[in-house]
Design a protein around this motif. Structure first.
Motif, short mmCIF file in Angstrom:
data_model
loop_
_atom_site.label_atom_id
_atom_site.label_comp_id
_atom_site.label_asym_id
_atom_site.label_seq_id
_atom_site.Cartn_x
_atom_site.Cartn_y
_atom_site.Cartn_z
N ARG A 1 22.93 43.16 -16.78
CA ARG A 1 24.05 42.59 -16.02
C ARG A 1 24.89 43.70 -15.39
O ARG A 1 25.24 43.65 -14.20
CB ARG A 1 24.90 41.74 -16.96
N GLN A 2 25.21 44.71 -16.18
CA GLN A 2 26.01 45.83 -15.67
C GLN A 2 25.28 46.57 -14.56
O GLN A 2 25.86 46.92 -13.53
CB GLN A 2 26.33 46.80 -16.81
N ILE A 3 23.99 46.83 -14.80
CA ILE A 3 23.22 47.60 -13.82
C ILE A 3 23.12 46.85 -12.49
O ILE A 3 23.31 47.43 -11.42
CB ILE A 3 21.81 47.91 -14.37
N VAL A 4 22.85 45.55 -12.56
CA VAL A 4 22.75 44.75 -11.32
C VAL A 4 24.07 44.78 -10.56
O VAL A 4 24.10 45.02 -9.34
CB VAL A 4 22.35 43.30 -11.65
N LEU A 5 25.18 44.56 -11.26
CA LEU A 5 26.48 44.47 -10.59
C LEU A 5 26.88 45.80 -9.96
O LEU A 5 27.28 45.85 -8.79
CB LEU A 5 27.54 44.01 -11.60
#
Length: 469
Positions: free
Chosen positions: A426-430
């Motif tokens: 989630r963090q990487i995508v955002l």
């Protein structure tokens, strides 16, 4: 009871009609035959094993048991029956070819011949299928175009037929070969007939085509009979990645290959029923090659990568029609692998274009510790007591969500960085999405076309973040 029987009979009749109609479509409609094959086996580049077992030709069991000179004849017949069954999806193609051959008049008149040469090699009378496209930046970078937008001629593959330099081809054989070439050219496959002299010369010509004319020779298929088949086998002994498909008819030499692994697709042809021109050793070697060609992680190759057919000695086709469905499926298979490799390469380039300090920036911006605390309520991280265990063991499921190709590639590119393990998908995508947006619309469009799932995830997370502010 008297009312139920007519309904059952009517239902049974409809089922029978549907089954018969489906069988007719599979037998005569090429598009439907390919559709049913895809339903049975999945995508061309699928690497998952097939566990289904249904009473359909697609699930025919491969010949089993040890191969020896003692059971050679029975094994040839077994392989022949297997190939008939597993390639049954190709019957509409063979029907189309028969109709095409009957109506063919001057079959090659609309195609262009080219003589290809450099200082060391020459391949004459290569017939191009007439496919054209506009050059991309990648073509410019690969030195196959001067500028973006130039018109390029290409082919899906090239078929090389080796003919005898001493006897040559008769008039009828030449006409027959031209008809087969025309049928394949209509489907985007370049064709050429080359006089064979030696395995070394043939190898040099193939390398020349691949290096100087990559737009037509990404997939090279070679067909030869007797002595020319021997030359092809010698090349495969040294380099089985050079040729994508080898069609070998009645080779006369044996003990040519020492490798137990054959990545090249093999279509073996033995002229029956007595196979007088083929020694037992050569036939045995052919079967070994067919078996090894089916050793693959790809489902399609594991089933049809190696096949063998016994052909009628009265068959007038220089390249027997039974090989045509195999040729076309091989071209489709390597085309799918090429697209997959290009997609991975493009993803790699796009990810590498990001700032080298990206991972550190992600870590600073995302604050993994606070993130984990807020996500505990969402079951992103939880603990459980495993059976036969005396301590609670944490289960990290934070990477199960928002999984996509770009995230996997990003993790692979930074696998040695210890900070990566603290970041969720989630963090990487955002954060990657934010950085890509800052790089410009063109970059975001590239990522969107290359990995639509990543783009969808980012838009969802961006909307979620904006509503929380």
């Amino acid at each position: 009871m008297s009312k139920i029987i007519p309904k059952v009979l009517k239902f049974s009749l409809w089922v029978l009609v549907i089954i018969l109609f489906e069988g007719v479509c599979f037998r005569f409609a090429e598009d439907y035959a390919n559709f049913r094959l895809q339903l049975a086996w999945g995508d061309l580049n699928s690497s998952s094993s097939q566990s289904l077992s249904l009473p359909l030709d697609h699930f025919t069991k491969k010949p089993k048991g040890d191969l020896s000179l003692q059971n050679l004849q029975s094994r040839i017949l077994e392989e022949n029956e297997y190939s008939k069954s597993i390639l049954s999806f190709g019957r509409p193609v063979r029907d189309h070819f028969l109709t095409f051959k009957q109506n063919a008049v001057n079959p090659l008149e609309k195609f262009d011949y080219r003589n290809l040469e450099n200082n060391e090699s020459y391949v004459g009378d290569v017939i191009f299928p007439g496919l054209k496209r506009l050059a991309t930046e990648s073509d410019v970078g690969n030195n196959v175009a001067r500028r973006r937008g130039d018109t390029l001629e290409y082919a899906r593959a090239i078929l090389v037929y080796l003919h005898d330099t001493e006897n040559g081809l008769s008039k009828n054989e030449t006409k027959n070969l031209e008809t087969t070439f025309s049928f394949l050219l209509e489907r985007g496959i370049a064709c050429v007939s080359i006089p064979f002299s030696s395995a070394k010369e043939l190898e040099r010509q193939i390398l020349f085509l691949k290096s100087d004319y990559p737009l037509i020779s990404k997939t090279v298929m070679v067909c030869g009979r007797k002595k020319s088949a021997n030359h092809i086998m010698k090349i495969l002994e040294k380099n089985d990645d050079l040729i994508s498909l080898a069609i070998l008819q009645d080779p006369t030499e044996n003990n040519l290959l020492n490798s137990s692994r054959q990545s090249t697709w093999i279509f073996g042809l033995l002229t029956g029923p007595t196979m007088v021109d083929v020694s037992k050793g050569a036939a045995f070697q052919m079967l070994k090659m067919v078996e090894s060609a089916r050793i693959s992680n790809y489902l399609y190759q594991s089933k049809i990568g190696g096949v063998l057919r016994v052909v009628d000695p009265d068959d007038e086709d220089i390249i027997p029609a039974v090989t045509l469905p195999h040729i076309l499926k091989c071209v489709e298979f390597y085309g799918a692998l090429k697209i997959q490799k290009e997609k991975v390469l493009k993803l790699s380039v796009l990810v590498n274009d990001l700032n080298e300090t990206e991972l550190k920036t992600l870590s600073e911006l995302s604050n993994p510790e606070s993130f984990l605390e807020t996500e505990l309520d969402k079951n992103v991280s939880k603990t459980t007591l495993f059976q036969n265990s005396f301590i609670e063991t944490p289960i990290q499921t934070m990477n199960a969500e928002f999984d996509c190709e770009i995230v996997r590639l990003y993790r692979q590119e930074h696998k040695d960085d210890p900070e990566l393990s603290t970041l969720s998908n989630r963090q990487i995508v955002l954060e990657l999405g934010k950085k890509i947006e800052k790089m410009g619309d063109q970059y975001m469009d590239d990522f969107k076309s290359t990995d639509p799932k990543f783009y969808e995830f980012y838009q969802t997370l961006k909307l979620e973040e904006s509503t929380q502010q």
